[in-house]
Design a protein around this motif. Structure first.
Motif, mmCIF file in Angstrom:
data_model
loop_
_atom_site.group_PDB
_atom_site.id
_atom_site.type_symbol
_atom_site.label_atom_id
_atom_site.label_comp_id
_atom_site.label_asym_id
_atom_site.label_seq_id
_atom_site.Cartn_x
_atom_site.Cartn_y
_atom_site.Cartn_z
ATOM 1 N N GLN A 1 -20.364 -2.043 -26.650
ATOM 2 C CA GLN A 1 -19.605 -2.273 -27.883
ATOM 3 C C GLN A 1 -20.580 -2.634 -28.996
ATOM 4 O O GLN A 1 -21.557 -3.347 -28.771
ATOM 5 C CB GLN A 1 -18.587 -3.400 -27.689
ATOM 6 C CG GLN A 1 -17.671 -3.630 -28.887
ATOM 7 C CD GLN A 1 -16.945 -4.963 -28.802
ATOM 8 O OE1 GLN A 1 -17.554 -6.038 -28.874
ATOM 9 N NE2 GLN A 1 -15.638 -4.912 -28.606
ATOM 10 N N GLY B 1 -18.477 -5.423 -32.926
ATOM 11 C CA GLY B 1 -17.246 -6.136 -32.607
ATOM 12 C C GLY B 1 -16.062 -5.291 -32.225
ATOM 13 O O GLY B 1 -15.114 -5.787 -31.612
ATOM 14 N N THR B 2 -16.090 -3.988 -32.545
ATOM 15 C CA THR B 2 -14.922 -3.130 -32.253
ATOM 16 C C THR B 2 -15.282 -1.729 -31.775
ATOM 17 O O THR B 2 -14.471 -1.080 -31.124
ATOM 18 C CB THR B 2 -14.032 -2.985 -33.508
ATOM 19 O OG1 THR B 2 -14.804 -2.391 -34.567
ATOM 20 C CG2 THR B 2 -13.485 -4.328 -33.967
ATOM 21 N N ASP C 1 -15.554 6.131 -29.676
ATOM 22 C CA ASP C 1 -15.167 6.156 -31.093
ATOM 23 C C ASP C 1 -16.145 6.934 -31.951
ATOM 24 O O ASP C 1 -15.858 7.205 -33.127
ATOM 25 C CB ASP C 1 -15.098 4.729 -31.663
ATOM 26 C CG ASP C 1 -14.008 3.885 -31.033
ATOM 27 O OD1 ASP C 1 -13.043 4.462 -30.506
ATOM 28 O OD2 ASP C 1 -14.137 2.646 -31.063
ATOM 29 N N THR D 1 -22.445 -5.988 -29.615
ATOM 30 C CA THR D 1 -21.615 -7.180 -29.416
ATOM 31 C C THR D 1 -21.088 -7.314 -27.987
ATOM 32 O O THR D 1 -20.484 -8.335 -27.660
ATOM 33 C CB THR D 1 -20.420 -7.180 -30.394
ATOM 34 O OG1 THR D 1 -19.779 -5.897 -30.383
ATOM 35 C CG2 THR D 1 -20.888 -7.478 -31.825
ATOM 36 N N ASP E 1 -12.941 -11.538 -26.216
ATOM 37 C CA ASP E 1 -12.505 -10.329 -26.911
ATOM 38 C C ASP E 1 -11.360 -9.681 -26.136
ATOM 39 O O ASP E 1 -11.555 -9.215 -25.008
ATOM 40 C CB ASP E 1 -13.684 -9.360 -27.021
ATOM 41 C CG ASP E 1 -13.384 -8.149 -27.882
ATOM 42 O OD1 ASP E 1 -12.308 -7.537 -27.701
ATOM 43 O OD2 ASP E 1 -14.231 -7.803 -28.728
ATOM 44 N N ASP F 1 -9.861 -6.773 -26.358
ATOM 45 C CA ASP F 1 -10.068 -5.371 -25.988
ATOM 46 C C ASP F 1 -11.069 -5.252 -24.841
ATOM 47 O O ASP F 1 -10.874 -4.458 -23.903
ATOM 48 C CB ASP F 1 -10.559 -4.567 -27.195
ATOM 49 C CG ASP F 1 -9.502 -4.457 -28.280
ATOM 50 O OD1 ASP F 1 -8.298 -4.487 -27.947
ATOM 51 O OD2 ASP F 1 -9.878 -4.350 -29.464
#
Length: 373
Positions: free
Chosen positions: A77, A80-81, A86, A96, A149, A151
């Motif tokens: 990751q 953070g997202t 992606d 992260t 987190d 996710d």
């Protein structure tokens, strides 16, 4: 090689390296398929990129399975997202979350000194791979893991379930532990912390062990093993080996913001030069003196100035070399480099002992790290 052969090969390599030292953990390494915790892919560093760029490696890559069994930490990751699926192309942001290198995972599990029937609290589930190893060794009913987190926690939960493990997984601040499952016999932490939270001590039975990486914002860190006492204190030693993890998110440093006027300060010669910032042990000592100082290098006045800045306190120091000698210029409410210089001088006067000889203790929430006299 098949994934089974890759697991055995990984166990052989870790054994040869001296990181895998006992039969129960070898059985766990051979039983748990690491690739199932990396089905979402991972990020690779783009060779030669400055600043560092990352590019995704997905399961359809012909080298993906073999890479899953390299003794490497694999970033899963970014920022953070962002996860590998992606992204097409490359990205330059801070990692992260990651799957820690198996050699470090198993070294820590060995250093945890677990035995059958012990209850373990893991801080930082991550991909769930180390959680799975704990489940295989102890049984899922004895394992609790906390991940901040949501996710990341969901992906770990799904990966663990896919290979048949269902430990107690908690989404929350790992610095608070998980009081509902206490007391624990062992606590293992897969993130760096500035200090050991009292909550971990309170949730560990007397005689129990906490294994965590103590760090600071100069990013020299060491693995610490502490034993909890009846009176709610804890004491132990650093284990050496330059162990490094991403900091727990609540312990990450604040933005630097606007820099102070670095020319407006008191200047003097210093016996401790910025060259020591490149030495892991010396930097750890500096960090003890200035745990909330951040470091940056700036080209200024025709030279490189090494800046230490405590954002919250407003104190700063600029260290630089001039005509073969080191100088420091300091400003703000405190003299940051005075503290650093003093601590380093005491360490050097003691013979610059190795960090593996250092002691760590916590009393009433106050952490002390010291070297033997």
């Amino acid at each position: 090689m098949s994934d089974r052969e890759l697991r055995v090969d990984l166990a052989d390599r870790l054994t040869k390296a001296g990181k895998l030292r006992s039969a129960p953990w070898r059985r766990a390494i051979e039983a748990v398929p690491r690739q199932e915790f990396l089905r979402g892919g991972f990020f690779d560093v783009v060779d030669g990129s400055v600043p560092t760029f990352w590019t995704p490696v997905m399961p359809d890559d012909p080298h993906w399975l073999e890479r899953c069994y390299a003794d490497d930490s694999l970033v899963t990751q970014i920022a953070g997202t962002i996860v590998p699926g992606d992204l097409q192309g490359r990205i330059s942001r801070a990692p992260t979350s990651s799957s820690t290198m198996p050699g470090l995972v198993v070294r820590m599990l060995e250093d945890l000194r677990v035995d059958d029937g012990m209850r373990v609290l893991e801080i930082g589930t991550g991909t769930g791979y180390s959680t799975a190893l704990l489940c295989e060794r102890l049984g899922e009913d004895l394992v609790t893991s906390v991940e901040v987190d949501p996710d990341v926690a969901l992906r770990a939960r799904n990966a663990l379930a896919s290979v048949g493990y269902r430990p107690e997984l908690v989404v929350g601040d790992g610095l608070a532990g998980h009081k509902g499952g206490a007391p624990y016999d062992r606590v293992i932490v897969t993130c760096g912390v500035l200090n050991i939270p009292q909550a971990w001590i309170d949730q560990t039975r007397p005689g129990g062990i906490i294994l965590a990486t103590v760090c600071g914002w100069l990013y020299s860190s060491e693995l610490a093993r502490l034993t909890v006492a009846e009176d709610g204190t804890a004491r132990g030693r650093l284990l050496g080996g330059q162990v490094s993890f991403m900091l727990a998110r609540p312990h990450t440093p604040p933005p630097l913001g606007m820099l102070p006027d670095l020319d407006n300060g008191e200047e003097r010669p210093t016996a401790v030069g910025a060259d020591l910032l490149g030495d892991w042990a010396a930097r750890f000592i500096m960090q003890l003196a200035a745990p909330r100082a951040q470091r940056l290098e700036l080209p200024r006045n025709g030279r490189t100035e090494h800046i230490l800045l405590d954002v919250e306190a407003g104190s700063w120091a600029a260290v630089y070399e001039d005509a073969g000698r080191w100088l420091v210029r300091q400003g703000g409410p405190g003299r940051l480099w005075d503290r650093v210089e003093n601590r380093v001088a005491h360490w050097q006067a003691a013979g610059a002992p190795d960090l593996a000889r250092f002691e760590i203790s916590l009393t009433d929430g106050v952490q002390t790290v010291s070297w033997p006299a």
